[in-house]
Design an enzyme around this catalytic site. Structure first.
Site, PDB file in Angstrom:
ATOM      1  N   HIS A 111    -103.383 -59.342  91.795  1.00 53.78           N
ATOM      2  CA  HIS A 111    -102.893 -58.719  90.562  1.00 53.78           C
ATOM      3  C   HIS A 111    -101.612 -59.420  90.080  1.00 53.78           C
ATOM      4  CE1 HIS A 111    -102.184 -55.132  87.919  1.00 53.78           C
ATOM      5  NE2 HIS A 111    -100.935 -55.545  88.049  1.00 53.78           N
ATOM      6  N   GLU A 112    -100.642 -59.524  90.973  1.00 56.34           N
ATOM      7  CA  GLU A 112     -99.375 -60.155  90.572  1.00 56.34           C
ATOM      8  C   GLU A 112     -99.580 -61.622  90.225  1.00 56.34           C
ATOM      9  OE1 GLU A 112     -97.074 -58.222  89.773  1.00 56.34           O
ATOM     10  OE2 GLU A 112     -97.905 -56.468  90.810  1.00 56.34           O
ATOM     11  N   HIS A 163    -100.507 -61.892  86.678  1.00 57.80           N
ATOM     12  CA  HIS A 163     -99.306 -61.865  85.826  1.00 57.80           C
ATOM     13  C   HIS A 163     -98.621 -63.226  85.867  1.00 57.80           C
ATOM     14  CE1 HIS A 163     -99.224 -57.645  84.769  1.00 57.80           C
ATOM     15  NE2 HIS A 163     -99.191 -57.226  86.025  1.00 57.80           N
TER      16      HIS A 163
HETATM   17 ZN    ZN Z   1     -99.457 -55.186  86.600  1.00 59.42          ZN
END
Ligand code: ZN
Length: 500
Positions: A263-264, A267
């Site tokens: 997830h990170e 980003h």
């Molecule tokens: Zn997030």
């Protein structure tokens, strides 16, 4: 570039440098500060000094004059410079309208409110926190009024996170989504409930570190321009050539570290893909929270939880954790990765029910701002909505209305971004599969470059040139909708569990 533009750009970039320094201090606080120094007054005052400095520079008469001079020149609003001036003007107008007396008052209240919330959650005591939350809400209304949104304060808070979004447009999306998602999630939960799945235990952390790094690198995250450290709450900060991810490890919960890292990294890939030339200007910034979230979710869910991804990574996973996985079949492992189960806590929810947690909060926020709902009525309203949307009841307020930190810091209008990010991720995924028909085989082969290049072309390289809705149209050729997410969830989860 004219001389005036060059001077303005250099000032804009120095203000941005101050912001980056503040963010670096924030990263350092989470990653490096000795535990005895946390929460650190010293660090808080360092960041407060920077915040004052940033505000002063950004709102200074000199800076405003320079902006005005450039605004008087003829520049096409779609050209790079047109976008920069438009976005700086939007933020500056907001910064000027909100008086510093208010900013100080809000900051003082926030720190009180955070401690009150923590205590209330610990003691499961909403009543002690309610009067404080009322003040927080009042301040949020006041701030909206300063910004020119006295009649529709919730619109202001939505727009803060995702420029261009309004209560009505979000409500329309979420209403359409929930009509179909509530029965779909109940159907999937019904099917999943019959599976008996093993717990994943004893995954040595040193091996997890090896696995995570290999996975994150294979997605395309460039470790020569970024790093990954450990923090209690995973996050991504920095940008461009200095993008920093954090993760956390738990030997008995390897999937938490894995999926929060993916997830990170999503980003991080967005931050690394922003145009280097424009870092320090709006063109080098993300297009808002929901777009950012679409980038983390698409890697975490559409890619990271897919059959193809696990066909690729399962052998390596077993090689690193032979003992922990010895009694677990491939099918059980895959189902555990895609486990759908009722959960009252949003952050622990699976990707099917997660969106309903967000809709619940959106409806409550909307009712609070419209005055339909009093703060004191929140626990009952929460239960009623949890029953209707999630078919469950929180055991207590700590498991219900007190579970999230957001409201304690005055962050209203933030939750919707999570669900909108999921909608966009699904819509992008559908389009990417049309544009790259062999996409899933590429993922199975670990060849992610083309997908990353596609995301770069559609999203990353545009910075905040377009807002969420414009970017969605640009990237997918269609307005943002709820149907792709439903199609994706049906395809993945009904197929998975109906095989039983
Ligand atoms: Zn997030």
């Amino acid at each position: 570039m004219t001389e005036k533009q060059a001077t303005f750009l250099s000032e804009l970039q120095s203000i941005s440098s101050l912001r980056q320094i503040s963010s670096l201090l924030g990263w350092d606080q989470q990653v490096n500060l000795p535990p005895g120094n946390s929460p650190s007054k010293q660090r808080a005052s360092q960041r407060a000094v920077l915040a004052t400095l940033i505000h002063r520079e950004f709102t200074s008469v000199e800076f405003q004059d320079k902006l005005r001079e450039l605004e008087q020149m003829e520049i096409d609003s779609n050209e790079d410079w047109g976008v920069i001036l438009r976005e700086v003007r939007r933020k500056l107008d907001r910064a000027i309208k909100i008086p510093s007396e208010f900013v100080a008052r809000k900051a003082a209240h926030q720190s009180r409110a955070y401690h009150a919330w923590r205590k209330a959650r610990q003691n499961d005591d909403f009543a002690s926190y309610a009067p404080i939350l009322e003040v927080t809400l009042q301040l949020a209304r006041e701030e909206a009024a300063f910004a020119g949104y006295a009649d529709n304060p919730y619109d202001y808070h939505l727009d803060l996170h995702d420029p261009g979004m309004e209560t009505l447009s979000v409500a329309k999306l979420f209403d359409a989504l929930q009509v179909e998602l509530v029965p779909l999630s109940q159907r999937i939960l019904g099917l999943a409930g019959t599976c008996k799945l093993p717990a994943l235990k004893n995954f040595p952390v040193t091996q997890q570190e090896v696995f995570l790094r290999e996975v994150v690198e294979s997605l395309g995250f460039d470790f020569s321009r970024g790093r990954m450290d450990v923090a209690i709450h995973p996050f991504c900060s920095g940008n461009g050539n200095d993008t920093r991810l954090t993760t956390r490890y738990d030997a008995d919960n390897p999937l938490d570290s894995l999926f929060s890292s993916i997830h990170e990294a999503g980003h991080g890939l967005y931050e690394q893909g922003l145009p280097a030339k424009w870092i320090g200007t709006p063109l080098g910034e993300a297009a808002g929270m929901a777009v950012h979230e679409s980038q983390s979710r698409i890697w975490e869910n559409q890619v990271g939880r897919s059959r193809q991804f696990w066909n690729l990574w399962e052998p390596r996973f077993r090689e690193l954790f032979p003992e922990a996985l010895s009694d677990i079949s491939s099918e059980d492992l895959f189902k555990t990765i895609n486990l759908v189960t009722p959960n009252p806590i949003r952050v622990d929810a699976d990707e099917v029910t997660y969106n309903l947690h967000v809709i619940l909060r959106f409806e409550l926020e909307q009712a609070l701002f419209s005055g339909e709902l009093e703060v004191s009525e929140l626990p009952d309203a929460w239960s009623e909505k949890a029953e209707r949307l999630l078919n469950l009841q929180p055991k207590n307020d700590a498991e219900g209305v007190l579970q999230d930190v957001h409201w304690s810091s005055g962050s209203f209008g933030y939750f919707p971004s999570y669900c909108i990010g999921n909608l966009l991720a699904a819509q992008l995924w559908e389009t990417a599969k049309e544009d790259i028909p062999e996409l899933e085989s590429l993922i199975e082969a670990g060849e992610n470059e083309r997908f990353l290049a596609w995301l770069d072309e559609k999203i990353h390289r545009h910075g905040s040139r377009m807002n969420l809705l414009e970017l969605t149209e640009h990237a997918t050729g269609k307005p943002l909708g709820h149907a792709p997410l439903l199609r994706y969830l049906e395809e993945r989860y009904l197929v998975l569990y109906e095989q039983n």
